[in-house]
Enzyme design. Structure first.
Site, PDB file in Angstrom:
ATOM      1  N   HIS A  13       0.849  -1.200   0.000  1.00  0.00           N
ATOM      2  CA  HIS A  13       0.000   0.000   0.000  1.00  0.00           C
ATOM      3  C   HIS A  13       0.884   1.249   0.000  1.00  0.00           C
ATOM      4  O   HIS A  13       1.635   1.483   0.945  1.00  0.00           O
ATOM      5  CB  HIS A  13      -0.910   0.010   1.231  1.00  0.00           C
ATOM      6  CG  HIS A  13      -1.931  -1.092   1.217  1.00  0.00           C
ATOM      7  ND1 HIS A  13      -3.210  -0.905   0.752  1.00  0.00           N
ATOM      8  CD2 HIS A  13      -1.855  -2.387   1.589  1.00  0.00           C
ATOM      9  CE1 HIS A  13      -3.886  -2.054   0.848  1.00  0.00           C
ATOM     10  NE2 HIS A  13      -3.086  -2.963   1.354  1.00  0.00           N
ATOM     11  N   ASP A  57       0.127   4.366   0.404  1.00  0.00           N
ATOM     12  CA  ASP A  57      -0.147   5.359   1.439  1.00  0.00           C
ATOM     13  C   ASP A  57       0.155   4.840   2.846  1.00  0.00           C
ATOM     14  O   ASP A  57      -0.019   5.577   3.822  1.00  0.00           O
ATOM     15  CB  ASP A  57      -1.612   5.816   1.355  1.00  0.00           C
ATOM     16  CG  ASP A  57      -2.587   4.648   1.460  1.00  0.00           C
ATOM     17  OD1 ASP A  57      -2.300   3.587   0.869  1.00  0.00           O
ATOM     18  OD2 ASP A  57      -3.614   4.783   2.135  1.00  0.00           O
ATOM     19  N   HIS A 109      -8.779  -8.199  -1.037  1.00  0.00           N
ATOM     20  CA  HIS A 109      -8.417  -8.578   0.333  1.00  0.00           C
ATOM     21  C   HIS A 109      -9.506  -9.493   0.898  1.00  0.00           C
ATOM     22  O   HIS A 109     -10.688  -9.135   0.853  1.00  0.00           O
ATOM     23  CB  HIS A 109      -8.354  -7.344   1.241  1.00  0.00           C
ATOM     24  CG  HIS A 109      -7.134  -6.501   1.093  1.00  0.00           C
ATOM     25  ND1 HIS A 109      -6.826  -5.821  -0.049  1.00  0.00           N
ATOM     26  CD2 HIS A 109      -6.133  -6.230   1.987  1.00  0.00           C
ATOM     27  CE1 HIS A 109      -5.698  -5.148   0.137  1.00  0.00           C
ATOM     28  NE2 HIS A 109      -5.247  -5.377   1.358  1.00  0.00           N
ATOM     29  N   GLU A 164      -8.486 -12.410   6.097  1.00  0.00           N
ATOM     30  CA  GLU A 164      -7.535 -11.746   6.993  1.00  0.00           C
ATOM     31  C   GLU A 164      -8.239 -11.519   8.334  1.00  0.00           C
ATOM     32  O   GLU A 164      -7.910 -12.146   9.327  1.00  0.00           O
ATOM     33  CB  GLU A 164      -7.085 -10.425   6.341  1.00  0.00           C
ATOM     34  CG  GLU A 164      -6.097  -9.609   7.151  1.00  0.00           C
ATOM     35  CD  GLU A 164      -5.848  -8.234   6.525  1.00  0.00           C
ATOM     36  OE1 GLU A 164      -6.639  -7.784   5.680  1.00  0.00           O
ATOM     37  OE2 GLU A 164      -4.835  -7.598   6.918  1.00  0.00           O
ATOM     38  N   ASP A 195       2.921  -5.484   2.735  1.00  0.00           N
ATOM     39  CA  ASP A 195       1.600  -4.892   2.964  1.00  0.00           C
ATOM     40  C   ASP A 195       1.689  -3.400   3.255  1.00  0.00           C
ATOM     41  O   ASP A 195       1.296  -2.579   2.441  1.00  0.00           O
ATOM     42  CB  ASP A 195       0.878  -5.625   4.103  1.00  0.00           C
ATOM     43  CG  ASP A 195      -0.622  -5.349   4.149  1.00  0.00           C
ATOM     44  OD1 ASP A 195      -1.149  -4.805   3.174  1.00  0.00           O
ATOM     45  OD2 ASP A 195      -1.252  -5.690   5.157  1.00  0.00           O
TER      46      ASP A 195
HETATM   47 ZN   LIG Z   1      -3.316  -4.951   2.240  1.00  0.00          ZN
END
Ligand SMILES: [Zn+2]
Length: 326
Positions: free
Chosen positions: A9, A11, A185, A188, A266
């Site tokens: 990611h 950001d 996603h 998780e 991640d």
């Molecule tokens: Zn992720």
């Protein structure tokens, strides 16, 4: 080792140097307290409370460019040869940019970074679980609008346990109808039933995380048979409590079961990790050698949303490394 990273990611991966340039009033101590999460959070939702610190600083063209360059520096230090960076365009509109401005800026910055560093990269646009149907569809339409640029796929991220998939079915259906690549996603913050649901509703070629698939042997077999690639991020999973501790992480069992898995960070800032460190942990906890790590990289490259000539070139570079290492 030349590495491939598919789940990263943009950001959530700002170095302190980048943060200090974007806002010199933020001290290192503050960065460590607010941008980085503790080694174990209460949940994924708790982990995600750190994310706004990053994207709040990424509201102008200059800031988006700076963060993209910063991530490429981190990729270079990790010997990444191919990366897919993801972000949610609609999170960057607070100071007047349009969604198109945001995507176009990151796309151009990526183009320039590829030319400057030789690291190949593509972009994935994320819709978020808490978005409504219109925002989700708008994100999918951006992927289509930027076809032919570095933007290659649609993803859904965010709070898996807190929000159902219903509002996003139209976006993924649109993406499928347009022939756009999709990842999502799942598995998780929720278990195997969430992965099944995601596979049925979104028909993605890859799953972000997906590690709780291990709870259902028939799902593991389905993933193996259909060659659905799992973008696995072990340290992040320990942090969000998708698994109790690193030594119990499902990556080793999934790998041994023949499921296609890759290794990813991640959120480099929130998790406070590099890809090299993630590899070191896999060596330490599962006695993985170059053999397993190289196999994961080959699988990630096979699952990459990249044109065939680029994939072939990178695969042969990887094979040359393997032969030289033997
Ligand atoms: Zn992720």
């Amino acid at each position: 080792m030349p590495k491939v990273e598919l789940h990263l990611h943009l950001d959530c991966s700002l170095s302190y140097a980048a943060v200090a340039r974007l806002d010199p009033s933020i001290s290192r101590q503050q960065y460590e307290a607010e941008f980085i999460a503790p080694p174990q959070c209460a949940s994924l939702a708790d982990f995600l409370t750190r994310a706004p610190r990053g994207f709040q600083l990424m509201q102008s063209r200059d800031a988006l460019r700076l963060v993209t360059e910063d991530v490429f520096e981190q990729l270079g230090a990790d010997h990444v040869v191919y990366a897919e960076l993801r972000f949610a365009p609609l999170l960057h509109l607070a100071e007047g940019l349009t969604p198109e401005n945001v995507v176009e800026t990151v796309d151009r910055a990526t183009e320039d970074c590829i030319a400057a560093t030789g690291i190949e990269a593509r972009l994935i646009l994320c819709t978020l679980r808490h978005y409504g149907e219109q925002q989700s569809l708008e994100t999918a339409q951006l992927v289509e609008r930027f076809r032919g640029s570095r933007v290659v796929a649609l993803d859904i991220a965010g709070d898996e346990a807190g929000f159902p998939i219903d509002a996003h079915i139209a976006a993924f259906r649109y993406a499928a109808d347009q022939g756009l690549s999709r990842t999502a996603h799942a598995g998780e913050a929720r278990g195997a039933e969430s992965v099944w649901e995601t596979l049925r509703a979104f028909a993605p070629r890859r799953i972000g995380h997906g590690v709780r698939s291990i709870e259902d042997p028939s799902l593991v077999e389905h993933l193996r048979r259909e060659r659905v690639h799992l973008e696995v991020c072990p340290s992040s999973n320990v942090q969000t409590r998708a698994c109790r501790k690193y030594a119990e992480h499902a990556i080793d069992r999934l790998f041994r079961a023949g499921v296609s898995v890759g290794i990813n960070t991640d959120a480099r800032t929130i998790t406070n990790i590099t890809l090299e460190e993630e590899y070191a942990r896999l060596r330490e906890h599962f006695a993985w050698s170059d053999k397993e790590l190289l196999a994961c990289n080959r699988e990630a490259l096979r699952a990459a949303f990249v044109e065939e000539p680029v994939r072939a070139r990178l695969l042969s570079a990887m094979e040359a490394f393997e032969q030289a290492a033997q």
